[in-house]
Design a protein around this motif. Structure first.
Motif, PDB file in Angstrom:
ATOM      1  N   VAL B 138       1.160  -0.782  -0.081  1.00  0.00           N
ATOM      2  CA  VAL B 138      -0.108  -0.005   0.150  1.00  0.00           C
ATOM      3  C   VAL B 138       0.449   1.194   0.152  1.00  0.00           C
ATOM      4  O   VAL B 138       1.368   1.692   1.015  1.00  0.00           O
ATOM      5  CB  VAL B 138      -1.033   0.299   1.042  1.00  0.00           C
ATOM      6  CG1 VAL B 138      -1.535   1.285   1.187  1.00  0.00           C
ATOM      7  CG2 VAL B 138      -1.430  -1.065   0.992  1.00  0.00           C
ATOM      8  N   ASN B 139       0.323   2.027  -0.981  1.00  0.00           N
ATOM      9  CA  ASN B 139       1.763   3.180  -1.192  1.00  0.00           C
ATOM     10  C   ASN B 139       0.754   4.464  -0.888  1.00  0.00           C
ATOM     11  O   ASN B 139      -0.664   4.335  -1.119  1.00  0.00           O
ATOM     12  CB  ASN B 139       1.983   3.317  -2.382  1.00  0.00           C
ATOM     13  CG  ASN B 139       3.248   4.457  -2.283  1.00  0.00           C
ATOM     14  OD1 ASN B 139       4.012   4.416  -1.952  1.00  0.00           O
ATOM     15  ND2 ASN B 139       3.626   4.801  -3.846  1.00  0.00           N
ATOM     16  N   SER B 140       1.457   5.501  -0.543  1.00  0.00           N
ATOM     17  CA  SER B 140       0.704   6.672  -0.200  1.00  0.00           C
ATOM     18  C   SER B 140       0.173   6.083   1.442  1.00  0.00           C
ATOM     19  O   SER B 140      -0.960   7.213   0.984  1.00  0.00           O
ATOM     20  CB  SER B 140      -0.058   7.397  -0.784  1.00  0.00           C
ATOM     21  OG  SER B 140       0.807   7.687  -2.135  1.00  0.00           O
ATOM     22  N   ARG B 155      -5.197   4.901   2.715  1.00  0.00           N
ATOM     23  CA  ARG B 155      -4.799   5.704   1.652  1.00  0.00           C
ATOM     24  C   ARG B 155      -4.836   6.548   0.915  1.00  0.00           C
ATOM     25  O   ARG B 155      -5.772   7.273   0.765  1.00  0.00           O
ATOM     26  CB  ARG B 155      -3.323   4.768   0.626  1.00  0.00           C
ATOM     27  CG  ARG B 155      -4.359   4.969  -0.753  1.00  0.00           C
ATOM     28  CD  ARG B 155      -3.493   4.021  -1.942  1.00  0.00           C
ATOM     29  NE  ARG B 155      -4.407   3.688  -2.844  1.00  0.00           N
ATOM     30  CZ  ARG B 155      -4.414   4.242  -4.497  1.00  0.00           C
ATOM     31  NH1 ARG B 155      -3.576   5.051  -4.413  1.00  0.00           N
ATOM     32  NH2 ARG B 155      -5.222   4.235  -5.064  1.00  0.00           N
ATOM     33  N   GLU B 156      -3.635   7.664   1.015  1.00  0.00           N
ATOM     34  CA  GLU B 156      -4.528   8.974  -0.341  1.00  0.00           C
ATOM     35  C   GLU B 156      -4.532   8.969  -1.621  1.00  0.00           C
ATOM     36  O   GLU B 156      -3.320   7.911  -2.109  1.00  0.00           O
ATOM     37  CB  GLU B 156      -3.272   9.719   0.248  1.00  0.00           C
ATOM     38  CG  GLU B 156      -3.325  11.175   0.734  1.00  0.00           C
ATOM     39  CD  GLU B 156      -2.696  12.507   0.890  1.00  0.00           C
ATOM     40  OE1 GLU B 156      -2.556  12.772   1.711  1.00  0.00           O
ATOM     41  OE2 GLU B 156      -1.902  12.397  -0.332  1.00  0.00           O
ATOM     42  N   ILE B 157      -5.368   8.981  -1.879  1.00  0.00           N
ATOM     43  CA  ILE B 157      -5.971   9.254  -3.107  1.00  0.00           C
ATOM     44  C   ILE B 157      -6.276  10.788  -3.396  1.00  0.00           C
ATOM     45  O   ILE B 157      -6.079  11.533  -3.261  1.00  0.00           O
ATOM     46  CB  ILE B 157      -7.376   8.444  -4.132  1.00  0.00           C
ATOM     47  CG1 ILE B 157      -8.534   9.077  -2.541  1.00  0.00           C
ATOM     48  CG2 ILE B 157      -6.811   7.144  -3.626  1.00  0.00           C
ATOM     49  CD1 ILE B 157      -9.474   8.589  -3.037  1.00  0.00           C
ATOM     50  N   ASP B 158      -6.405  10.728  -4.927  1.00  0.00           N
ATOM     51  CA  ASP B 158      -6.137  12.310  -5.495  1.00  0.00           C
ATOM     52  C   ASP B 158      -7.333  12.752  -5.319  1.00  0.00           C
ATOM     53  O   ASP B 158      -8.010  12.525  -6.160  1.00  0.00           O
ATOM     54  CB  ASP B 158      -6.087  12.266  -7.259  1.00  0.00           C
ATOM     55  CG  ASP B 158      -4.892  12.265  -8.396  1.00  0.00           C
ATOM     56  OD1 ASP B 158      -3.873  12.497  -6.982  1.00  0.00           O
ATOM     57  OD2 ASP B 158      -4.036  12.056  -8.369  1.00  0.00           O
ATOM     58  N   GLY B 159      -7.618  13.628  -4.824  1.00  0.00           N
ATOM     59  CA  GLY B 159      -8.774  14.601  -3.904  1.00  0.00           C
ATOM     60  C   GLY B 159      -9.713  13.996  -2.645  1.00  0.00           C
ATOM     61  O   GLY B 159     -10.671  13.548  -2.504  1.00  0.00           O
ATOM     62  N   GLY B 160      -8.600  12.361  -1.833  1.00  0.00           N
ATOM     63  CA  GLY B 160      -9.241  12.118  -0.585  1.00  0.00           C
ATOM     64  C   GLY B 160      -8.936  10.882  -0.459  1.00  0.00           C
ATOM     65  O   GLY B 160      -7.116  11.467  -0.626  1.00  0.00           O
ATOM     66  N   LYS B 161      -9.209  10.280   0.280  1.00  0.00           N
ATOM     67  CA  LYS B 161      -8.533   8.540   0.790  1.00  0.00           C
ATOM     68  C   LYS B 161      -9.701   8.104   0.487  1.00  0.00           C
ATOM     69  O   LYS B 161     -10.461   7.973   0.633  1.00  0.00           O
ATOM     70  CB  LYS B 161      -7.986   9.124   1.950  1.00  0.00           C
ATOM     71  CG  LYS B 161      -8.938   9.719   3.012  1.00  0.00           C
ATOM     72  CD  LYS B 161      -7.671  10.527   4.162  1.00  0.00           C
ATOM     73  CE  LYS B 161      -8.764  10.761   5.858  1.00  0.00           C
ATOM     74  NZ  LYS B 161      -7.716  11.187   6.856  1.00  0.00           N
ATOM     75  N   GLU B 162      -8.405   6.655   0.736  1.00  0.00           N
ATOM     76  CA  GLU B 162      -9.544   5.026   0.699  1.00  0.00           C
ATOM     77  C   GLU B 162      -8.888   4.493   1.677  1.00  0.00           C
ATOM     78  O   GLU B 162      -8.313   4.375   2.062  1.00  0.00           O
ATOM     79  CB  GLU B 162     -10.081   4.598  -0.546  1.00  0.00           C
ATOM     80  CG  GLU B 162      -8.157   4.625  -0.602  1.00  0.00           C
ATOM     81  CD  GLU B 162      -8.459   3.874  -2.092  1.00  0.00           C
ATOM     82  OE1 GLU B 162      -9.114   4.120  -3.171  1.00  0.00           O
ATOM     83  OE2 GLU B 162      -7.360   2.490  -2.692  1.00  0.00           O
ATOM     84  N   THR B 163      -9.970   3.463   2.446  1.00  0.00           N
ATOM     85  CA  THR B 163      -9.497   3.204   3.530  1.00  0.00           C
ATOM     86  C   THR B 163      -9.749   1.258   3.036  1.00  0.00           C
ATOM     87  O   THR B 163      -9.961   0.832   2.025  1.00  0.00           O
ATOM     88  CB  THR B 163     -10.272   2.453   4.587  1.00  0.00           C
ATOM     89  OG1 THR B 163     -10.569   3.749   5.139  1.00  0.00           O
ATOM     90  CG2 THR B 163     -10.503   2.110   6.216  1.00  0.00           C
ATOM     91  N   LEU B 164      -8.197   0.852   2.924  1.00  0.00           N
ATOM     92  CA  LEU B 164      -8.413  -0.575   2.584  1.00  0.00           C
ATOM     93  C   LEU B 164      -7.731  -1.584   4.277  1.00  0.00           C
ATOM     94  O   LEU B 164      -7.590  -1.271   4.879  1.00  0.00           O
ATOM     95  CB  LEU B 164      -6.837  -0.565   1.875  1.00  0.00           C
ATOM     96  CG  LEU B 164      -6.471   0.281   0.778  1.00  0.00           C
ATOM     97  CD1 LEU B 164      -5.002   1.180   0.729  1.00  0.00           C
ATOM     98  CD2 LEU B 164      -7.812   0.348  -0.522  1.00  0.00           C
ATOM     99  N   LYS B 176       3.477  11.525   5.846  1.00  0.00           N
ATOM    100  CA  LYS B 176       3.470  12.341   6.672  1.00  0.00           C
ATOM    101  C   LYS B 176       2.071  12.141   6.744  1.00  0.00           C
ATOM    102  O   LYS B 176       0.965  11.694   6.092  1.00  0.00           O
ATOM    103  CB  LYS B 176       3.405  13.783   7.053  1.00  0.00           C
ATOM    104  CG  LYS B 176       3.263  14.383   7.384  1.00  0.00           C
ATOM    105  CD  LYS B 176       3.077  16.578   7.212  1.00  0.00           C
ATOM    106  CE  LYS B 176       2.180  17.190   7.978  1.00  0.00           C
ATOM    107  NZ  LYS B 176       2.190  18.809   8.369  1.00  0.00           N
TER     108      LYS B 176
END
Lengths: 322, 248
Positions: B138-140, B155-164, B176
């Protein structure tokens, strides 16, 4: 032997970075005397790619790939590269593509250069110029492997339209069960807001704004310009703004066309994070603020007067120029 | 749980960047080197796992003897032991290959890397390492919890984040957010004294050919002086942005 690109498609269209990638890779293909192939995942209408130089589109359609999955998408890119015999594979610098690229590189036993900012310096040997040291320098990197993977820095090339239509071909990929070991539970995306990653213009505020209650004027200015909002490190450390808006060396890098900094003095780490932006405007009451040394345009004065006035004038300008 | 934290030895974020030897090398003269900030966030999270869940934390660096002060700092922050792979890092591929050998030898459950180092900003090593090992990756990453053999990550995604969610073994590209800056540890005197007695094992490298090489460096072209605009003449700014800079 085609040059291969992976083009990101979201919300019914190709991302602008995908079109910039096509524009860039077409020139690379021409310098190598070959054609340009794009691979797409669950994309709808792909005809737009032809307008940016893509000769052939490999369309992958598979419901298992509805959500981004780095390992599985890397399989897609790897198998497309193998099918095309591609010696050069180019990706964007979105969060997803940067997640993919090193996996693709290992899969193809390829050298990988990220943050590429210009067309290859030479193709034999294959050398590219890339940002390094958080944009405080450039590095010319030689890729000595047979297959090369590059990631193009955002806004570093621009769009170049071409006259042509891309041939399309359905492409079936073999996916491995082990690719799906990571499960997405939920996604939170700010809707209707420009993200820093996609933004052509970024309006950023610093400690000079005195408190989170004053961010309305930053948002209003950003709204008129269709810009994303951002902030300096002290502001996110003080929890005035979310960490996802922190721009700088340990925060987000910004490579926008226009960066407007309001009440940010310009610490070296902040400057490193925005150096790749093309035009920088600084509004600060302190004429000695270090940011003025790297800015293109500067206004020394009170942000609380200047920003609302600038927003008003920009509204008028937009109304007259649309 | 055995955690391996990969640390890079990089110029301090305030360092002036210069090049030497005909612009073919980074000029280290007068430059302070530190633990790569993205790695330091990951190291702090690993120490948190040590204190809360009894994890054993090893740090590893691929580098010459000059990086040992940086490695000792990681030990002073709280890592249990350290490994230095005695090789000058050439490119991401070669570094990932050395790290993969360390991971295989030590059977680590979680490997934490910074998502990129602040010198070459390549962002290559975490993904390459995970691929070489066949580990989940898992990156970022801006959040991680581990319970038994299961991990929950943000993880950070462009414009938000997701839980995995995923299972171990796992490689993380952290940044950070995996801990906050205010939670970073500053080594105290006891930590510094204890670090002197902790094991810093030197491993000889395996054969690993780099696939890229830095040919030369350049500095950005000097900037022309800022154009100052009167706060009473904002129309001029709009005019310059529209007609000269062509950005609005």
């Amino acid at each position: 032997m085609s040059v291969l690109i992976y083009t990101e498609f979201a919300e019914g269209k190709f991302k602008k970075v995908a079109l910039e990638l096509a524009s860039y890779a077409k020139k690379v293909a021409e310098s190598l005397g070959t054609t340009l192939t794009a691979v797409t995942v669950n994309a709808g209408d792909v005809s737009e790619l032809g307008k940016y130089g893509v000769d052939k589109v490999l369309k992958v359609t598979d419901s298992k790939l509805d959500k981004f999955n780095a390992k599985a998408y890397a399989d897609v890119v790897k198998q497309a590269a193998q099918k095309e015999g591609s010696k050069v594979v180019v990706l964007s610098s979105t969060t997803d593509s940067l997640y993919l690229a090193p996996i693709v590189a290992v899969g193809l036993d390829a050298g990988y250069a990220s943050n590429v900012v210009a067309l290859p310096v030479s193709t034999s040997p294959f050398q590219v110029k890339r940002n390094a040291f958080s944009s405080k320098g450039f590095n010319v990197t030689e890729l000595t492997s047979d297959v090369k993977v590059l990631a193009l820095a955002k806004n570093s090339f621009g769009l170049a339209e071409a006259s042509g239509a891309a041939a399309t071909e359905d492409f079936a990929v073999t996916l491995n069960d082990a690719d799906f070991n990571i499960h997405i539970q939920n996604q939170e995306k700010a809707s209707g807001k420009v993200s820093i990653a996609d933004a052509e213009i970024v309006v950023s505020g610093g400690r000079g704004l005195k408190g989170p209650e004053n961010w309305g004027m930053i948002e209003e200015l950003a709204g008129v310009l269709g810009a994303a909002t951002a902030c300096s490190k002290p502001v996110s450390d003080l929890d005035w703004r979310p960490h996802s808006e922190h721009v700088g060396q340990t925060g987000k890098p910004v490579a926008s066309n226009l960066y407007i900094a309001v009440g940010i003095s310009g610490a070296i780490q902040h400057i490193a994070g925005i150096n790749a932006s093309k035009v920088k405007v600084v509004i600060n009451s302190d004429p000695e603020a270090p940011f003025f040394k790297v800015a293109d345009y500067g206004i020394v004065g009170d942000a609380f007067q200047i920003v609302p006035e600038l927003t008003k004038k920009l509204k008028e300008f937009k109304a007259n120029n649309n | 749980m055995k955690i391996l934290v990969c640390i890079s030895h990089v110029p301090d974020t305030t360092a002036k960047i210069n090049f030497t030897n005909g612009d073919t090398e980074f000029d280290t003269n007068g430059v302070q080197f530190v633990i790569n900030p993205n790695d330091e966030f990951g190291l702090t999270r690993a120490i948190w796992f040590k204190e809360k869940q009894g994890a054993h934390v090893t740090v590893v660096n691929v580098g010459g003897a000059e990086t040992e002060a940086t490695i000792r700092k990681a030990l002073a922050i709280g890592a249990d032991e350290a490994i230095r792979v005695n090789a000058v890092p050439t490119d991401g591929f070669a570094v990932a290959k050395q790290l993969a050998e360390v991971v295989k030898a030590g059977s680590y459950d979680v490997v934490i890397c910074g998502k990129e180092s602040l010198d070459y900003n390549g962002g290559m090593v975490p993904g390459m390492l995970a691929s070489m090992l066949g580990y989940n990756f898992v990156n970022s990453c801006v959040g991680v919890e581990v319970e038994g053999s299961n991990a929950t990550l943000i993880r950070e995604i462009d414009g938000g984040k997701e839980t995995l969610t995923t299972n171990l073994p796992l490689v993380i590209g952290g940044q950070k957010g995996i801990v906050e800056e205010k939670d970073l540890r500053i080594p105290n005197m006891r930590g510094i004294m204890t670090a002197r007695t902790k094991a810093l094992n030197v491993m000889e490298p395996v054969a690993a050919d780099a696939k890229t090489k830095a040919v030369k460096f350049e500095k950005p072209a000097p900037k022309s002086a800022v154009k100052l605009i009167s706060p009473d003449n904002l129309d001029e700014l709009i005019n310059l942005l529209h007609n000269e800079a062509k950005v609005i």
